[in-house]
Design a protein around this motif. Structure first.
Motif, PDB file in Angstrom:
ATOM      1  N   GLY A  38      -4.976  -7.007  15.935  1.00  0.00           N
ATOM      2  CA  GLY A  38      -5.547  -8.142  15.209  1.00  0.00           C
ATOM      3  C   GLY A  38      -6.488  -8.946  16.073  1.00  0.00           C
ATOM      4  O   GLY A  38      -7.556  -9.381  15.627  1.00  0.00           O
ATOM      5  N   VAL A  39      -6.116  -9.145  17.332  1.00  0.00           N
ATOM      6  CA  VAL A  39      -6.999  -9.863  18.271  1.00  0.00           C
ATOM      7  C   VAL A  39      -8.282  -9.059  18.490  1.00  0.00           C
ATOM      8  O   VAL A  39      -9.392  -9.603  18.492  1.00  0.00           O
ATOM      9  N   PHE A  40      -8.148  -7.735  18.655  1.00  0.00           N
ATOM     10  CA  PHE A  40      -9.323  -6.878  18.854  1.00  0.00           C
ATOM     11  C   PHE A  40     -10.254  -6.936  17.644  1.00  0.00           C
ATOM     12  O   PHE A  40     -11.475  -7.041  17.796  1.00  0.00           O
ATOM     13  N   VAL A  41      -9.685  -6.888  16.446  1.00  0.00           N
ATOM     14  CA  VAL A  41     -10.505  -6.954  15.228  1.00  0.00           C
ATOM     15  C   VAL A  41     -11.217  -8.296  15.143  1.00  0.00           C
ATOM     16  O   VAL A  41     -12.403  -8.366  14.794  1.00  0.00           O
ATOM     17  N   ARG A  82     -17.296   1.623  12.748  1.00  0.00           N
ATOM     18  CA  ARG A  82     -16.423   0.499  12.408  1.00  0.00           C
ATOM     19  C   ARG A  82     -15.470   0.859  11.274  1.00  0.00           C
ATOM     20  O   ARG A  82     -14.299   0.482  11.288  1.00  0.00           O
ATOM     21  N   ALA A  83     -15.959   1.581  10.280  1.00  0.00           N
ATOM     22  CA  ALA A  83     -15.094   1.980   9.164  1.00  0.00           C
ATOM     23  C   ALA A  83     -13.957   2.861   9.662  1.00  0.00           C
ATOM     24  O   ALA A  83     -12.794   2.668   9.293  1.00  0.00           O
ATOM     25  N   PHE A  84     -14.280   3.828  10.503  1.00  0.00           N
ATOM     26  CA  PHE A  84     -13.245   4.718  11.041  1.00  0.00           C
ATOM     27  C   PHE A  84     -12.280   3.941  11.944  1.00  0.00           C
ATOM     28  O   PHE A  84     -11.061   4.145  11.877  1.00  0.00           O
ATOM     29  N   LEU A  85     -12.797   3.048  12.763  1.00  0.00           N
ATOM     30  CA  LEU A  85     -11.964   2.262  13.672  1.00  0.00           C
ATOM     31  C   LEU A  85     -10.995   1.364  12.901  1.00  0.00           C
ATOM     32  O   LEU A  85      -9.795   1.317  13.216  1.00  0.00           O
ATOM     33  N   HIS A  86     -11.483   0.693  11.873  1.00  0.00           N
ATOM     34  CA  HIS A  86     -10.611  -0.170  11.077  1.00  0.00           C
ATOM     35  C   HIS A  86      -9.573   0.641  10.303  1.00  0.00           C
ATOM     36  O   HIS A  86      -8.428   0.214  10.156  1.00  0.00           O
ATOM     37  N   ALA A  87      -9.968   1.815   9.821  1.00  0.00           N
ATOM     38  CA  ALA A  87      -9.005   2.666   9.114  1.00  0.00           C
ATOM     39  C   ALA A  87      -7.912   3.139  10.068  1.00  0.00           C
ATOM     40  O   ALA A  87      -6.735   3.194   9.702  1.00  0.00           O
ATOM     41  N   VAL A  91      -3.483   1.785   9.825  1.00  0.00           N
ATOM     42  CA  VAL A  91      -2.379   2.689   9.489  1.00  0.00           C
ATOM     43  C   VAL A  91      -1.068   2.298  10.174  1.00  0.00           C
ATOM     44  O   VAL A  91      -0.042   2.166   9.500  1.00  0.00           O
ATOM     45  N   PRO A  92      -1.010   2.088  11.513  1.00  0.00           N
ATOM     46  CA  PRO A  92       0.298   1.796  12.123  1.00  0.00           C
ATOM     47  C   PRO A  92       0.922   0.488  11.652  1.00  0.00           C
ATOM     48  O   PRO A  92       2.143   0.412  11.502  1.00  0.00           O
ATOM     49  N   GLY A  93       0.129  -0.519  11.407  1.00  0.00           N
ATOM     50  CA  GLY A  93       0.681  -1.804  10.983  1.00  0.00           C
ATOM     51  C   GLY A  93       1.171  -1.802   9.555  1.00  0.00           C
ATOM     52  O   GLY A  93       1.883  -2.711   9.135  1.00  0.00           O
ATOM     53  N   GLY A  94       0.828  -0.785   8.780  1.00  0.00           N
ATOM     54  CA  GLY A  94       1.266  -0.705   7.399  1.00  0.00           C
ATOM     55  C   GLY A  94       2.739  -0.383   7.244  1.00  0.00           C
ATOM     56  O   GLY A  94       3.287  -0.482   6.153  1.00  0.00           O
ATOM     57  N   PHE A  95       3.397   0.013   8.330  1.00  0.00           N
ATOM     58  CA  PHE A  95       4.816   0.367   8.261  1.00  0.00           C
ATOM     59  C   PHE A  95       5.739  -0.817   8.500  1.00  0.00           C
ATOM     60  O   PHE A  95       6.940  -0.656   8.439  1.00  0.00           O
ATOM     61  N   ALA A 109     -11.554  -3.568   4.050  1.00  0.00           N
ATOM     62  CA  ALA A 109     -12.748  -3.806   4.871  1.00  0.00           C
ATOM     63  C   ALA A 109     -13.325  -2.490   5.382  1.00  0.00           C
ATOM     64  O   ALA A 109     -14.549  -2.323   5.459  1.00  0.00           O
ATOM     65  N   SER A 110     -12.446  -1.546   5.701  1.00  0.00           N
ATOM     66  CA  SER A 110     -12.907  -0.231   6.150  1.00  0.00           C
ATOM     67  C   SER A 110     -13.694   0.466   5.047  1.00  0.00           C
ATOM     68  O   SER A 110     -14.748   1.072   5.306  1.00  0.00           O
ATOM     69  N   LEU A 111     -13.213   0.389   3.813  1.00  0.00           N
ATOM     70  CA  LEU A 111     -13.934   1.001   2.695  1.00  0.00           C
ATOM     71  C   LEU A 111     -15.270   0.303   2.440  1.00  0.00           C
ATOM     72  O   LEU A 111     -16.275   0.961   2.127  1.00  0.00           O
TER      73      LEU A 111
END
Length: 178
Positions: A38-41, A82-87, A91-95, A109-111
Motif C-alpha cells: 500500500g505504501v509502494f502504491v 502499471r496495470a500488471f504491477l497493480h494486478a 492478489v495476495p492481499g485479497g486473501f 485501477a489495474s483494469l
C-alpha cells in the motif's frame, strides 16, 4: 464531447486503494506485506500525470515524488507495466478480510490502467515551468491623467508650459445668481 483520459481515473482509484491497504505493521507477516504494498502504491501514484490538454493541477508536494517516479523511466511511464504491477500486488492481499476492499479497488485501477494503455496513453510528469513575462504595452505604462468621466478630446485641457495658454475655457457661461 471530449475524449476520456482513463489514466486520471486510474490514478485516483489506485491512490485510494493504496491508502486503504495501508494499516499498522504489528500483526502478521501477510498484513505487513500488504501494508508495504500500500505504501509502494501510494508513492507510485501520488504524482499526477500531465493531461493531454495540459490543464493538470499538481498535488501539494508532488515535485519530489515526481522526480523519483521519473527516475525509473519507462517502467513507470508505461501503463501496461502499471496495470500488471497493480494486478500482481492486489492478489495476495485479497486473501485477508482486512485488505479485501483495497485489493478490489487496486484490481479495478489495474483494469482502468489497461484500458488507458490500450488507448495509447502514457504518463508524463507535471514539471514546474518558469513564468514568461510578456513585455508591458506602452499604453499600460502611462495610465490616464484625467479621472473618469473624461471630457471629449476637443474639450480636454491643453498641456503647455505657461499657465495662461493651458487655461480651460468653459463653453457654458457661468454667472452668479444671487
Amino acid at each position: 464531447m471530449g475524449k476520456i483520459e482513463w489514466a486520471m481515473w486510474a490514478n485516483e482509484q489506485a491512490l485510494a486503494s493504496g491508502l486503504s491497504e495501508y494499516e499498522d505493521f504489528t500483526l502478521n507477516k501477510m498484513r505487513q506485506k500488504t501494508s508495504a504494498a500500500g505504501v509502494f502504491v501510494c508513492l507510485l501514484e501520488y504524482p499526477r500525470g500531465k493531461r493531454a490538454k495540459g490543464t493538470s493541477v499538481e498535488r501539494t508536494g508532488q515535485y519530489c515524488f515526481t522526480v523519483c517516479v521519473k527516475a525509473f523511466g519507462p517502467l513507470t511511464r508505461n501503463y501496461y507495466v502499471r496495470a500488471f504491477l497493480h494486478a500482481a500486488i492486489c492478489v495476495p492481499g485479497g486473501f485477508m478480510l482486512a485488505t479485501v476492499l483495497g485489493c478490489v479497488c487496486l484490481g479495478i485501477a489495474s483494469l482502468i490502467y489497461l484500458a488507458a494503455a490500450i488507448r495509447g496513453e502514457h504518463w508524463e510528469p507535471i514539471l514546474p515551468r518558469k513564468e514568461v513575462r510578456k513585455p508591458v504595452a506602452e499604453s499600460i505604462k502611462n495610465p490616464p491623467q484625467n479621472p473618469p468621466p473624461r471630457p471629449p478630446p476637443e474639450m480636454r485641457r491643453k498641456q503647455a508650459k505657461d499657465l495662461e495658454s493651458a487655461a480651460y475655457d468653459n463653453p457654458i457661461s457661468v454667472t452668479a445668481d444671487e
